[in-house]
Scaffold this active site. Structure first.
Site, PDB file in Angstrom:
ATOM      1  CG  ASN A   1     -80.902 -17.141 -32.371  1.00  0.00           C
ATOM      2  OD1 ASN A   1     -81.731 -16.225 -32.377  1.00  0.00           O
ATOM      3  ND2 ASN A   1     -80.977 -18.171 -31.537  1.00  0.00           N
TER       4      ASN A   1
ATOM      5  CG  HIS B   1     -82.717 -21.668 -29.548  1.00  0.00           C
ATOM      6  ND1 HIS B   1     -82.432 -21.531 -28.211  1.00  0.00           N
ATOM      7  CD2 HIS B   1     -81.585 -21.340 -30.215  1.00  0.00           C
ATOM      8  CE1 HIS B   1     -81.177 -21.120 -28.086  1.00  0.00           C
ATOM      9  NE2 HIS B   1     -80.637 -20.999 -29.291  1.00  0.00           N
TER      10      HIS B   1
HETATM   11  P1  13P Z   1     -74.092 -18.232 -28.316  1.00  0.00           P
HETATM   12  O1  13P Z   1     -73.353 -18.151 -29.617  1.00  0.00           O
HETATM   13  O2  13P Z   1     -74.343 -16.902 -27.678  1.00  0.00           O
HETATM   14  O3  13P Z   1     -73.484 -19.239 -27.391  1.00  0.00           O
HETATM   15  O4  13P Z   1     -75.579 -18.775 -28.669  1.00  0.00           O
HETATM   16  C1  13P Z   1     -75.705 -19.897 -29.462  1.00  0.00           C
HETATM   17  C2  13P Z   1     -77.135 -20.034 -29.822  1.00  0.00           C
HETATM   18  O5  13P Z   1     -77.977 -20.330 -28.990  1.00  0.00           O
HETATM   19  C3  13P Z   1     -77.508 -19.766 -31.215  1.00  0.00           C
HETATM   20  O6  13P Z   1     -78.822 -20.191 -31.479  1.00  0.00           O
END
Ligand code: 13P
Length: 259
Positions: free
Chosen positions: A12, A99
């Site tokens: 993401n 999200h």
């Molecule tokens: P991080 O891997 O940067 O902690 O983010 C996780 C996330 O929100 C993926 O959708």
């Protein structure tokens, strides 16, 4: 050790990237993914404006692509929104919905997330439905109640046949971007709960990939992916670095088998 199932690792990118750096990253990921075992599936969810670029550079590779959100509507006077069928025009196959950043900064309710999941499924894409609790909720012992309600809201709008086409991502809000991942056991416990919740709603839960997200890094990925109910990861920051992202995909490969 129990037999592990196939794994899915999705990046993401959030609101990161520009054309030139995207090209380097996409080409490296496409190349690296070609060397992964068949038991690992890889995807990237890019900012919508870069879907055409993702399509151009990933087409024919092992990597699938998608968006990070869709409108709850199919078309119409909704300035700034992007509809799921538009992503289909660029051969996308994934769309993240719900999200925690959208729930927090755009006040998205679980009901809205459920409608978005429906739009995504109608368009023929796979929704990655995110659920997760805040630190206060965890400390208050409310984790299962919170993620259960978030999942239930989506399942309430889907038939069991539709529900089997979703992916669920457990992303504890306190672990996102914090560098502090959930422990493998904490994540496994919630994943087992989510799996049971799917079963309770008559969904063939074994077929629904449950991803963990929140500070997944090359150094902690394998232990997380080794857990029986963790079917892969949704990767934020580490998905912006080709070597880190591919190392995480390799960790998935090390503990998975083709079904
Ligand atoms: P991080 O891997 O940067 O902690 O983010 C996780 C996330 O929100 C993926 O959708």
């Amino acid at each position: 050790m129990s037999k592990q199932r196939a794994k899915l690792v999705v990046g993401n990118w959030k609101m990161h990237g520009r054309l030139a750096e995207n090209a380097v990253l996409l080409e490296a990921v496409a190349r690296g993914a070609g060397e992964l075992p068949e038991s690992v599936r890889v995807g990237v969810c890019v900012p919508g404006l870069y879907l055409a670029q993702a399509q151009a550079l990933l087409d024919g590779s092992r990597v699938v692509w998608g968006v990070q959100d869709v409108s709850a509507f199919t078309q119409g006077a909704y300035t700034g929104e992007v509809a799921a069928p538009m992503a289909v025009d660029f051969d996308a196959s994934l769309a993240i919905v719900g999200h925690s950043e959208r729930r927090a900064y755009h006040r998205e309710s679980s009901e809205l997330v459920a409608v978005k999941a429906q739009r995504v499924l109608e368009a023929g894409l796979t929704p990655i439905v995110c659920v997760g609790e805040t630190l206060e909720e965890r400390n208050a012992g409310e984790t299962e109640q919170v993620v259960g309600a978030q999942l239930d809201a989506v399942l309430a709008k889907l038939s069991p046949q539709e529900a089997v086409r979703i992916v669920v991502a457990y992303e504890p809000v306190w672990a996102i971007g914090s560098g502090k991942s959930a422990t493998a056991q904490q994540a496994q416990d919630v994943h087992a709960f989510l799996r049971a919740r799917l079963v309770a709603k008559s969904v063939a839960a074994a077929d629904v990939p449950l991803l963990y997200g929140g500070s997944v890094k090359p150094g902690n990925a394998e232990e997380l992916f080794r857990q029986p109910d963790i079917d892969g990861g949704l990767i934020g920051g580490a998905s912006l670095k080709d070597q880190d992202f591919l190392a995480i995909c390799k960790a998935a490969g090390a503990v998975s088998v083709t079904q």
